[in-house]
Write a protein that holds these residues in place. Structure first.
Motif, PDB file in Angstrom:
ATOM      1  N   LEU A   1      -0.886 -34.922  24.781  1.00  0.00           N
ATOM      2  CA  LEU A   1      -0.598 -34.851  23.354  1.00  0.00           C
ATOM      3  C   LEU A   1      -1.704 -35.450  22.568  1.00  0.00           C
ATOM      4  O   LEU A   1      -2.078 -34.943  21.525  1.00  0.00           O
ATOM      5  CB  LEU A   1       0.669 -35.975  23.157  1.00  0.00           C
ATOM      6  N   TYR A   2      -2.493 -36.371  23.146  1.00  0.00           N
ATOM      7  CA  TYR A   2      -3.714 -36.910  22.355  1.00  0.00           C
ATOM      8  C   TYR A   2      -4.647 -35.731  22.359  1.00  0.00           C
ATOM      9  O   TYR A   2      -5.427 -35.844  21.381  1.00  0.00           O
ATOM     10  CB  TYR A   2      -4.027 -38.272  23.270  1.00  0.00           C
ATOM     11  N   GLY A   3      -4.840 -35.327  23.772  1.00  0.00           N
ATOM     12  CA  GLY A   3      -5.906 -34.269  23.953  1.00  0.00           C
ATOM     13  C   GLY A   3      -5.858 -33.109  22.881  1.00  0.00           C
ATOM     14  O   GLY A   3      -6.671 -32.776  22.191  1.00  0.00           O
ATOM     15  N   THR A   4      -4.671 -32.706  22.799  1.00  0.00           N
ATOM     16  CA  THR A   4      -4.411 -31.538  21.858  1.00  0.00           C
ATOM     17  C   THR A   4      -4.769 -31.883  20.397  1.00  0.00           C
ATOM     18  O   THR A   4      -5.037 -31.319  19.551  1.00  0.00           O
ATOM     19  CB  THR A   4      -3.034 -30.697  22.039  1.00  0.00           C
ATOM     20  N   ALA A   5      -4.089 -33.146  20.005  1.00  0.00           N
ATOM     21  CA  ALA A   5      -4.315 -33.521  18.686  1.00  0.00           C
ATOM     22  C   ALA A   5      -5.789 -33.719  18.361  1.00  0.00           C
ATOM     23  O   ALA A   5      -6.172 -33.696  17.205  1.00  0.00           O
ATOM     24  CB  ALA A   5      -3.408 -35.053  18.654  1.00  0.00           C
ATOM     25  N   ALA A   6      -6.474 -34.257  19.323  1.00  0.00           N
ATOM     26  CA  ALA A   6      -7.774 -34.573  19.061  1.00  0.00           C
ATOM     27  C   ALA A   6      -8.567 -33.349  18.818  1.00  0.00           C
ATOM     28  O   ALA A   6      -9.589 -33.219  18.105  1.00  0.00           O
ATOM     29  CB  ALA A   6      -8.534 -35.187  20.382  1.00  0.00           C
ATOM     30  N   ALA A   7      -8.081 -32.227  19.310  1.00  0.00           N
ATOM     31  CA  ALA A   7      -8.715 -30.926  19.322  1.00  0.00           C
ATOM     32  C   ALA A   7      -8.483 -30.363  17.904  1.00  0.00           C
ATOM     33  O   ALA A   7      -9.041 -29.482  17.129  1.00  0.00           O
ATOM     34  CB  ALA A   7      -8.332 -29.937  20.234  1.00  0.00           C
ATOM     35  N   LEU A   8      -6.949 -30.902  17.449  1.00  0.00           N
ATOM     36  CA  LEU A   8      -6.640 -30.122  16.155  1.00  0.00           C
ATOM     37  C   LEU A   8      -6.393 -30.924  14.796  1.00  0.00           C
ATOM     38  O   LEU A   8      -6.659 -30.504  13.656  1.00  0.00           O
ATOM     39  CB  LEU A   8      -5.043 -29.337  16.334  1.00  0.00           C
ATOM     40  N   VAL A   9      -6.382 -32.205  15.132  1.00  0.00           N
ATOM     41  CA  VAL A   9      -5.999 -33.176  13.917  1.00  0.00           C
ATOM     42  C   VAL A   9      -6.900 -34.460  14.064  1.00  0.00           C
ATOM     43  O   VAL A   9      -7.378 -34.727  12.635  1.00  0.00           O
ATOM     44  CB  VAL A   9      -4.467 -33.854  14.231  1.00  0.00           C
ATOM     45  N   PHE A  10      -7.235 -35.177  14.913  1.00  0.00           N
ATOM     46  CA  PHE A  10      -7.798 -36.317  14.846  1.00  0.00           C
ATOM     47  C   PHE A  10      -9.328 -36.397  14.115  1.00  0.00           C
ATOM     48  O   PHE A  10      -9.584 -37.271  13.302  1.00  0.00           O
ATOM     49  CB  PHE A  10      -8.110 -37.158  16.308  1.00  0.00           C
ATOM     50  N   ASN A  11     -10.044 -35.078  14.118  1.00  0.00           N
ATOM     51  CA  ASN A  11     -11.370 -35.257  13.598  1.00  0.00           C
ATOM     52  C   ASN A  11     -11.171 -35.100  11.936  1.00  0.00           C
ATOM     53  O   ASN A  11     -11.876 -35.586  11.211  1.00  0.00           O
ATOM     54  CB  ASN A  11     -12.192 -33.899  13.921  1.00  0.00           C
ATOM     55  N   HIS A  12      -9.771 -34.847  11.377  1.00  0.00           N
ATOM     56  CA  HIS A  12      -9.526 -34.896   9.984  1.00  0.00           C
ATOM     57  C   HIS A  12      -8.886 -36.163   9.721  1.00  0.00           C
ATOM     58  O   HIS A  12      -9.324 -36.734   8.690  1.00  0.00           O
ATOM     59  CB  HIS A  12      -8.421 -33.661   9.602  1.00  0.00           C
TER      60      HIS A  12
ATOM     61  N   ILE B   1       0.417 -44.830  18.455  1.00  0.00           N
ATOM     62  CA  ILE B   1      -0.241 -43.872  17.870  1.00  0.00           C
ATOM     63  C   ILE B   1       0.366 -43.050  16.732  1.00  0.00           C
ATOM     64  O   ILE B   1      -0.245 -42.931  15.748  1.00  0.00           O
ATOM     65  CB  ILE B   1      -1.026 -42.969  18.975  1.00  0.00           C
ATOM     66  N   GLY B   2       1.411 -42.819  16.912  1.00  0.00           N
ATOM     67  CA  GLY B   2       2.507 -42.181  16.052  1.00  0.00           C
ATOM     68  C   GLY B   2       2.487 -42.637  14.899  1.00  0.00           C
ATOM     69  O   GLY B   2       2.790 -42.290  13.635  1.00  0.00           O
ATOM     70  N   VAL B   3       2.364 -44.132  14.579  1.00  0.00           N
ATOM     71  CA  VAL B   3       2.670 -44.698  13.354  1.00  0.00           C
ATOM     72  C   VAL B   3       1.229 -45.502  12.939  1.00  0.00           C
ATOM     73  O   VAL B   3       1.156 -46.029  12.136  1.00  0.00           O
ATOM     74  CB  VAL B   3       3.681 -45.953  13.554  1.00  0.00           C
ATOM     75  N   LEU B   4       0.089 -45.195  13.458  1.00  0.00           N
ATOM     76  CA  LEU B   4      -1.223 -45.588  13.317  1.00  0.00           C
ATOM     77  C   LEU B   4      -1.750 -45.032  11.915  1.00  0.00           C
ATOM     78  O   LEU B   4      -1.782 -43.827  11.710  1.00  0.00           O
ATOM     79  CB  LEU B   4      -2.343 -45.376  14.315  1.00  0.00           C
ATOM     80  N   PRO B   5      -2.007 -45.767  10.899  1.00  0.00           N
ATOM     81  CA  PRO B   5      -2.656 -45.362   9.646  1.00  0.00           C
ATOM     82  C   PRO B   5      -3.893 -44.607   9.797  1.00  0.00           C
ATOM     83  O   PRO B   5      -4.599 -45.011  10.869  1.00  0.00           O
ATOM     84  CB  PRO B   5      -2.736 -46.397   8.857  1.00  0.00           C
ATOM     85  N   GLY B   6      -4.061 -43.681   9.017  1.00  0.00           N
ATOM     86  CA  GLY B   6      -5.515 -42.955   9.109  1.00  0.00           C
ATOM     87  C   GLY B   6      -6.611 -43.658   8.505  1.00  0.00           C
ATOM     88  O   GLY B   6      -6.480 -44.629   7.841  1.00  0.00           O
ATOM     89  N   TYR B   7      -7.750 -42.895   8.554  1.00  0.00           N
ATOM     90  CA  TYR B   7      -9.020 -43.589   7.996  1.00  0.00           C
ATOM     91  C   TYR B   7      -8.887 -43.766   6.285  1.00  0.00           C
ATOM     92  O   TYR B   7      -9.325 -44.508   5.930  1.00  0.00           O
ATOM     93  CB  TYR B   7      -9.946 -42.430   8.083  1.00  0.00           C
ATOM     94  N   ALA B   8      -8.098 -42.746   5.711  1.00  0.00           N
ATOM     95  CA  ALA B   8      -7.986 -43.029   4.279  1.00  0.00           C
ATOM     96  C   ALA B   8      -7.349 -44.187   3.940  1.00  0.00           C
ATOM     97  O   ALA B   8      -7.518 -44.912   2.767  1.00  0.00           O
ATOM     98  CB  ALA B   8      -7.204 -41.581   3.788  1.00  0.00           C
ATOM     99  N   ALA B   9      -6.320 -45.005   4.945  1.00  0.00           N
ATOM    100  CA  ALA B   9      -5.679 -46.009   4.585  1.00  0.00           C
ATOM    101  C   ALA B   9      -6.442 -47.049   4.855  1.00  0.00           C
ATOM    102  O   ALA B   9      -6.211 -48.260   4.349  1.00  0.00           O
ATOM    103  CB  ALA B   9      -4.280 -45.970   5.433  1.00  0.00           C
ATOM    104  N   ILE B  10      -6.719 -47.222   6.231  1.00  0.00           N
ATOM    105  CA  ILE B  10      -7.613 -48.540   6.606  1.00  0.00           C
ATOM    106  C   ILE B  10      -8.984 -48.399   7.188  1.00  0.00           C
ATOM    107  O   ILE B  10      -9.589 -49.376   7.650  1.00  0.00           O
ATOM    108  CB  ILE B  10      -6.630 -49.252   7.807  1.00  0.00           C
ATOM    109  N   GLY B  11      -9.593 -47.327   6.666  1.00  0.00           N
ATOM    110  CA  GLY B  11     -11.110 -47.057   6.919  1.00  0.00           C
ATOM    111  C   GLY B  11     -11.385 -47.145   8.534  1.00  0.00           C
ATOM    112  O   GLY B  11     -10.600 -46.642   9.447  1.00  0.00           O
TER     113      GLY B  11
ATOM    114  N   GLY C   1       3.206 -34.443  10.158  1.00  0.00           N
ATOM    115  CA  GLY C   1       3.617 -33.614  11.184  1.00  0.00           C
ATOM    116  C   GLY C   1       3.452 -33.728  12.601  1.00  0.00           C
ATOM    117  O   GLY C   1       3.932 -33.860  13.543  1.00  0.00           O
ATOM    118  N   TRP C   2       2.060 -34.278  12.779  1.00  0.00           N
ATOM    119  CA  TRP C   2       1.417 -34.319  13.926  1.00  0.00           C
ATOM    120  C   TRP C   2       2.084 -35.647  14.631  1.00  0.00           C
ATOM    121  O   TRP C   2       1.928 -35.965  16.089  1.00  0.00           O
ATOM    122  CB  TRP C   2      -0.041 -34.488  13.706  1.00  0.00           C
ATOM    123  N   ARG C   3       2.584 -36.676  13.624  1.00  0.00           N
ATOM    124  CA  ARG C   3       3.195 -37.999  14.271  1.00  0.00           C
ATOM    125  C   ARG C   3       4.470 -37.842  15.083  1.00  0.00           C
ATOM    126  O   ARG C   3       4.828 -38.545  15.744  1.00  0.00           O
ATOM    127  CB  ARG C   3       3.176 -38.944  13.073  1.00  0.00           C
ATOM    128  N   VAL C   4       5.283 -36.747  14.786  1.00  0.00           N
ATOM    129  CA  VAL C   4       6.539 -36.628  15.306  1.00  0.00           C
ATOM    130  C   VAL C   4       6.481 -36.398  16.697  1.00  0.00           C
ATOM    131  O   VAL C   4       7.138 -37.320  17.386  1.00  0.00           O
ATOM    132  CB  VAL C   4       7.457 -35.362  14.646  1.00  0.00           C
TER     133      VAL C   4
END
Length: 442
Positions: free
Chosen positions: A35-46, A106-116, A192-195
């Motif tokens: 799940l982490y690997g696929t999310a890294a390819a699709l989501v985590f860079n954003h 990981i599913g509840v971790l805030p993104g870069y926009a929230a905590i830098g 959506g990616w967090r679910v």
């Protein structure tokens, strides 16, 4: 006669419970990992690396993915040692909890926009914890199936936990694909990616319920009863089993590289280089993974008949040849040809991965088997799967061609071929491999 029938039925139920517990638990743990690997390819860079170029963001996301591989040998050292000292069952319960909790966080971790910058740091830390748990999972799960199984069908028995890889991959990509269908791009990036990560809590609860009902490995119980356990199993492996450890590590390096090219980098290649949409790219991986659920045990069973090495070598040599056809088929933009390319690549991988569990564990004596097999399996991950997506992305960014990537995969598979060729054929060793000579000092 009736007593023999009852005993046989009890033995069958015990084996079935051990194998099903290993398969289900392993599938859930690989679900978390992939799940982490696929999310890294699709989501985590954003979400976690949004301030850099998209290709650099993907590299950074895969870099955090690689941290899990660095943690896996540490988990193998800790839990492999405990598996040989305290039993296989105990470590399986603990590792499942570690994986599940870290994935849920990981599913509840805030993104870069929230905590830098704290966001990618926390993400990397949780990935490390994931890898630590998975490092102890594989050895325990495989040994529970192998040591509960029929000694004459160890390749088949040990291959069942191996299907946890495609099942976990199937489940992870399936849930992410479902969320892609149910949400638009903005909603998927927002929540959506967090679910799928939060869903891990429910899946782990089911896995724990099953694993707690499984009995301990009979071979471990025999070692304990006879006083043949080693005080420091991992030190005994490093002292007396160095050749076997090198073979175990080398035999999986190419297998691991091929896998992460065929199932992880392929998503990046299809979406960023070929221009396929995300849903279609993940469906390609889903189709290949689904068929491997069938082929892995079939090829594991074949290794009981013709030997571990012939099946393993056929897969490795086939993958070397196929990787040079793999990328040209992806570049056709033809979806059936793309599916065919990934299917045959995964079939070659299954020919290696089906007999791998029995091949690796049979290299080591019974009382250091969990330590030796776990460490060899996980060390190869650092040199193999951890670096494969990063190297592939970097090679494409430097040369703008798939050819250097194919050459890289072929070189890694050559290491696997040599390692398997120098190993002994163990499929005819139907009895328990004798324990190491150093007994436990009470």
């Amino acid at each position: 006669m009736a007593s023999t029938t009852v005993e046989s039925a009890h033995s069958f139920r015990t084996r079935l419970r051990a194998i099903s517990g290993s398969v289900i638990g392993t599938s859930l743990e690989w679900y978390d990992f992939f799940l982490y690997g696929t999310a890294a390819a699709l989501v985590f860079n954003h979400v976690f690396f949004p301030t850099v170029d998209p290709l650099i963001g993907t590299l950074l996301a895969f870099g955090s993915f690689a941290v899990g591989f660095v943690a896996r040998p540490i988990g193998a050292l800790v839990f492999g040692n405990l598996g040989d000292r305290l039993g296989r069952k105990r470590i399986l319960v603990v590792t499942l909890m570690i994986m599940g909790i870290s994935t849920m966080l990981i599913g509840v971790l805030p993104g870069y926009a929230a905590i830098g910058v704290l966001a990618p740091i926390a993400l990397t830390l949780l990935r490390f914890i994931q890898g630590f748990g998975l490092g102890g999972e594989w050895g325990g799960a495989v040994l529970m199936s192998l040591e509960h199984g029929d000694p004459k069908r160890r390749g088949f028995a040990a291959s069942w936990p191996q299907i946890g890889v495609p099942l976990g991959l199937l489940l992870a990509n399936g849930v992410l694909t479902l969320m892609l269908w149910l949400t638009d791009d903005a909603a998927f990036l927002a929540w959506g990616w967090r679910v799928p990560f939060l869903l891990s809590a429910v899946l782990v609860a089911i896995g724990l319920w099953i694993r707690l009902r499984v009995t301990e490995s009979p071979e471990f119980e025999k070692l304990a009863a006879e006083g043949c356990r080693v005080r420091f199993p991992i030190l005994e492996v490093l002292r007396t089993q160095r050749r076997e450890l090198l073979i175990a590590t080398g035999s999986r390096i190419g297998t691991d590289v091929a896998f992460y090219i065929f199932v992880l980098f392929v998503v990046t290649y299809l979406t960023q280089m070929v221009g396929l949409n995300q849903s279609a790219a993940t469906l390609v991986v889903l189709a290949s993974a689904a068929t491997m659920v069938v082929f892995i045990p079939v090829l594991g069973a074949l290794s009981d008949r013709v030997g571990r090495r012939p099946v393993y070598l056929a897969g490795a040599i086939g993958a070397v040849l196929w990787v040079f056809a793999f990328f040209p088929l992806l570049d056709t933009h033809n979806l059936p040809l793309i599916v065919l390319a990934d299917f045959i690549g995964m079939l070659c991988w299954a020919a290696m991965y089906g007999p791998l569990a029995a091949f690796t564990t049979e290299l080591f004596p019974a009382n250091v088997r969990c330590s030796g097999a776990s460490l060899g399996f996980q060390l190869s991950g650092i040199l193999g799967g951890a670096l494969a997506p990063i190297i592939a992305v970097a090679l494409y960014g430097r040369f703008h061609s798939w050819l250097p990537i194919a050459v890289y995969v072929a070189v890694m598979l050559a290491i696997t071929i040599v390692s398997v060729m120098v190993a002994r054929e163990s499929s005819r060793d139907h009895g328990s491999i004798e324990p190491a000579a150093v007994a436990e000092v009470n």
